[in-house]
Write an enzyme that holds these catalytic residues in place. Structure first.
Site, PDB file in Angstrom:
ATOM      1  N   TYR A   1       3.862  30.929  -7.963  1.00 44.11           N
ATOM      2  CA  TYR A   1       3.145  30.401  -9.124  1.00 44.11           C
ATOM      3  C   TYR A   1       2.849  31.503 -10.133  1.00 44.11           C
ATOM      4  O   TYR A   1       2.554  32.645  -9.774  1.00 44.11           O
ATOM      5  CB  TYR A   1       1.838  29.712  -8.697  1.00 44.11           C
ATOM      6  CG  TYR A   1       2.035  28.354  -8.033  1.00 44.11           C
ATOM      7  CD1 TYR A   1       3.281  27.723  -8.005  1.00 44.11           C
ATOM      8  CD2 TYR A   1       0.964  27.688  -7.443  1.00 44.11           C
ATOM      9  CE1 TYR A   1       3.446  26.483  -7.407  1.00 44.11           C
ATOM     10  CE2 TYR A   1       1.129  26.441  -6.841  1.00 44.11           C
ATOM     11  CZ  TYR A   1       2.375  25.843  -6.823  1.00 44.11           C
ATOM     12  OH  TYR A   1       2.535  24.618  -6.234  1.00 44.11           O
TER      13      TYR A   1
ATOM     14  N   LEU B   1       0.848  11.559 -18.047  1.00 43.91           N
ATOM     15  CA  LEU B   1       0.101  10.302 -18.084  1.00 43.91           C
ATOM     16  C   LEU B   1      -0.618  10.146 -19.428  1.00 43.91           C
ATOM     17  O   LEU B   1      -0.799   9.039 -19.926  1.00 43.91           O
ATOM     18  CB  LEU B   1      -0.923  10.313 -16.940  1.00 43.91           C
ATOM     19  CG  LEU B   1      -1.550   9.010 -16.507  1.00 43.91           C
ATOM     20  CD1 LEU B   1      -0.499   7.985 -16.117  1.00 43.91           C
ATOM     21  CD2 LEU B   1      -2.482   9.263 -15.318  1.00 43.91           C
TER      22      LEU B   1
HETATM   23  P1  NAP Z   1      -1.701  17.182 -12.739  1.00 44.68           P
HETATM   24  O1  NAP Z   1      -3.153  16.921 -12.558  1.00 44.68           O
HETATM   25  O2  NAP Z   1      -0.760  16.050 -12.616  1.00 44.68           O
HETATM   26  O3  NAP Z   1      -1.450  17.842 -14.172  1.00 44.68           O
HETATM   27  C1  NAP Z   1      -2.281  18.849 -14.667  1.00 44.68           C
HETATM   28  C2  NAP Z   1      -1.926  19.044 -16.130  1.00 44.68           C
HETATM   29  O4  NAP Z   1      -2.353  17.887 -16.856  1.00 44.68           O
HETATM   30  C3  NAP Z   1      -2.622  20.247 -16.737  1.00 44.68           C
HETATM   31  O5  NAP Z   1      -1.725  20.933 -17.601  1.00 44.68           O
HETATM   32  C4  NAP Z   1      -3.748  19.613 -17.522  1.00 44.68           C
HETATM   33  O6  NAP Z   1      -4.142  20.371 -18.648  1.00 44.68           O
HETATM   34  C5  NAP Z   1      -3.085  18.325 -17.980  1.00 44.68           C
HETATM   35  N1  NAP Z   1      -4.099  17.319 -18.307  1.00 44.68           N
HETATM   36  C6  NAP Z   1      -5.137  16.911 -17.543  1.00 44.68           C
HETATM   37  N2  NAP Z   1      -5.890  16.024 -18.223  1.00 44.68           N
HETATM   38  C7  NAP Z   1      -5.306  15.880 -19.440  1.00 44.68           C
HETATM   39  C8  NAP Z   1      -5.612  15.094 -20.585  1.00 44.68           C
HETATM   40  N3  NAP Z   1      -6.687  14.287 -20.613  1.00 44.68           N
HETATM   41  N4  NAP Z   1      -4.797  15.180 -21.670  1.00 44.68           N
HETATM   42  C9  NAP Z   1      -3.704  15.990 -21.644  1.00 44.68           C
HETATM   43  N5  NAP Z   1      -3.372  16.768 -20.585  1.00 44.68           N
HETATM   44  C10 NAP Z   1      -4.165  16.709 -19.491  1.00 44.68           C
HETATM   45  O7  NAP Z   1      -1.356  18.311 -11.691  1.00 44.68           O
HETATM   46  P2  NAP Z   1      -0.242  19.510 -11.662  1.00 44.68           P
HETATM   47  O8  NAP Z   1      -0.837  20.717 -12.286  1.00 44.68           O
HETATM   48  O9  NAP Z   1       1.089  19.062 -12.151  1.00 44.68           O
HETATM   49  O10 NAP Z   1      -0.171  19.707 -10.088  1.00 44.68           O
HETATM   50  C11 NAP Z   1      -1.385  19.919  -9.358  1.00 44.68           C
HETATM   51  C12 NAP Z   1      -1.191  20.988  -8.329  1.00 44.68           C
HETATM   52  O11 NAP Z   1      -0.222  20.540  -7.387  1.00 44.68           O
HETATM   53  C13 NAP Z   1      -0.649  22.321  -8.833  1.00 44.68           C
HETATM   54  O12 NAP Z   1      -1.658  23.175  -9.343  1.00 44.68           O
HETATM   55  C14 NAP Z   1      -0.060  22.883  -7.571  1.00 44.68           C
HETATM   56  O13 NAP Z   1      -1.096  23.464  -6.787  1.00 44.68           O
HETATM   57  C15 NAP Z   1       0.477  21.643  -6.880  1.00 44.68           C
HETATM   58  N6  NAP Z   1       1.927  21.435  -7.092  1.00 44.68           N
HETATM   59  C16 NAP Z   1       2.738  21.483  -6.008  1.00 44.68           C
HETATM   60  C17 NAP Z   1       4.103  21.259  -6.152  1.00 44.68           C
HETATM   61  C18 NAP Z   1       4.974  21.319  -4.944  1.00 44.68           C
HETATM   62  O14 NAP Z   1       6.202  21.333  -5.085  1.00 44.68           O
HETATM   63  N7  NAP Z   1       4.408  21.349  -3.766  1.00 44.68           N
HETATM   64  C19 NAP Z   1       4.648  20.982  -7.417  1.00 44.68           C
HETATM   65  C20 NAP Z   1       3.783  20.920  -8.513  1.00 44.68           C
HETATM   66  C21 NAP Z   1       2.419  21.139  -8.335  1.00 44.68           C
HETATM   67  P3  NAP Z   1      -5.665  20.941 -18.748  1.00 44.68           P
HETATM   68  O15 NAP Z   1      -5.719  22.171 -17.914  1.00 44.68           O
HETATM   69  O16 NAP Z   1      -5.821  21.212 -20.200  1.00 44.68           O
HETATM   70  O17 NAP Z   1      -6.587  19.870 -18.248  1.00 44.68           O
END
Ligand code: NAP
Length: 296
Positions: free
Chosen positions: A53, A214
């Site tokens: 990461y 979303l």
């Molecule tokens: P997510 O919750 O689906 O997306 C987070 C993103 O959405 C952030 O950039 C956030 O920005 C944005 N967001 C949230 N609320 C919003 C809103 N109201 N309007 C616009 N944008 C908004 O989660 P993710 O970060 O993709 O994944 C979560 C965690 O899963 C990662 O940190 C990682 O630990 C893990 N992960 C694992 C894998 C794997 O292959 N195992 C792959 C991907 C991720 P803000 O910060 O501005 O809120």
């Protein structure tokens, strides 16, 4: 099959905080300490990392905060992943590829321990299925690193149910970390969540907000889902984020959704989902909006 009761000793907080994007948050060490403290105060005690990461920098950013405030480590569960060899300036591989060899898993676990300033990792996941994985040899690696006290529990991420079963046969796995959101529903049908229930190995769920799509995507599926979810959320008096987490949590595999936001307010909205019990009609209304057709 390994004794599945062996996996039950391990607990994550109901919602897990993901650190994939920490390098983008531009927080100084003091702010990172405060961010962690606020997450802990909300009841989010599990933190999800991976060696790769932030261009291999994210763990160290978090670890700097743990070093600055050493009391924090004992209040949390540290989760990380390894197994992807990602090209970077100091890692000039010819291509990105996977590596589940003993030498590589050991090297990455030891690097994660150094990055996080930790004595032990609570849970380490093999990040992606390595088609060249020797399951028996990898299980031996798990056993050795556990015996050395470096890793307490093992799991996988993005593994099919047969890939999970193959490794679980050799060494107990506590979780499969999978993608699931109102915009990405493959896990509902591909058998992975059924297996999680069968083995009582609660899945971790990544990108529950579809990585933010979303809220921001304007493709037809996202527009349908956003319209339906906005109507449900407004009727229930909750935010879209809370509804998305409640939708994931409603699944009987008892998943642990992982937040990805850098905003504490967004983590608070995720935690609010623990108080929401969606009824089946609201859950299916979101499924229908995502698929673009009713149930057969
Ligand atoms: P997510 O919750 O689906 O997306 C987070 C993103 O959405 C952030 O950039 C956030 O920005 C944005 N967001 C949230 N609320 C919003 C809103 N109201 N309007 C616009 N944008 C908004 O989660 P993710 O970060 O993709 O994944 C979560 C965690 O899963 C990662 O940190 C990682 O630990 C893990 N992960 C694992 C894998 C794997 O292959 N195992 C792959 C991907 C991720 P803000 O910060 O501005 O809120």
């Amino acid at each position: 099959m390994a004794n599945t009761t062996a996996v039950h000793g391990f607990e994550l907080s109901p919602i897990v905080a993901g650190l994939w994007r920490i390098a983008d948050w531009n927080l100084d060490v003091r702010q990172r300490v405060r961010w962690i403290e606020q997450a802990l105060e909300l009841g989010i005690t599990s933190f999800d990392h991976a060696d790769i990461y932030g261009g291999y920098r994210a763990e160290a950013l978090f670890g700097e905060a743990l070093k600055a405030a050493p009391g924090l480590r004992d209040r949390m569960q540290l989760v990380t992943k390894c197994g992807i060899r990602l090209r970077a300036a100091e890692k000039p591989y010819r291509i990105n590829h996977y590596d589940s060899s003993a030498a590589y898993v050991r090297a990455q676990v030891e690097q994660s321990l150094r990055n996080l300033h930790a004595e032990q990792l609570d849970l380490v996941l093999i990040h992606r299925p390595d088609y060249l994985m020797d399951a028996a040899a990898l299980a031996d690696t798990f056993t050795t690193l556990t015996r050395e006290g470096k890793v307490a529990h093992w799991g996988v991420s993005n593994h099919s149910s047969s890939q999970f079963a193959l490794l679980h046969q050799h060494h107990p796995l506590v979780t499969n970390q999978l993608e699931l959101s109102p915009l990405q529903m493959s896990a509902l049908d591909d058998g992975t969540l059924d297996q999680a229930q069968q083995l009582r190995a609660r899945p971790m769920i990544w990108s529950p907000l579809a990585g933010g799509r979303l809220f921001t995507s304007d493709d037809a599926q996202a527009l349908r889902v956003r319209a339906e979810m906005s109507a449900v959320a407004s009727r229930l008096g909750i935010s879209l984020t809370t509804l998305a987490f409640a939708w994931v949590l409603r699944h009987p595999s008892r998943p642990h959704p992982i937040t990805g936001s850098g905003r504490i307010e967004s983590l608070r909205e995720a935690m609010a989902a623990l108080e929401v019990q969606l009824d089946a009609q609201d859950w299916y209304a979101i499924w229908v909006a995502s698929k673009g057709h009713g149930v057969p």
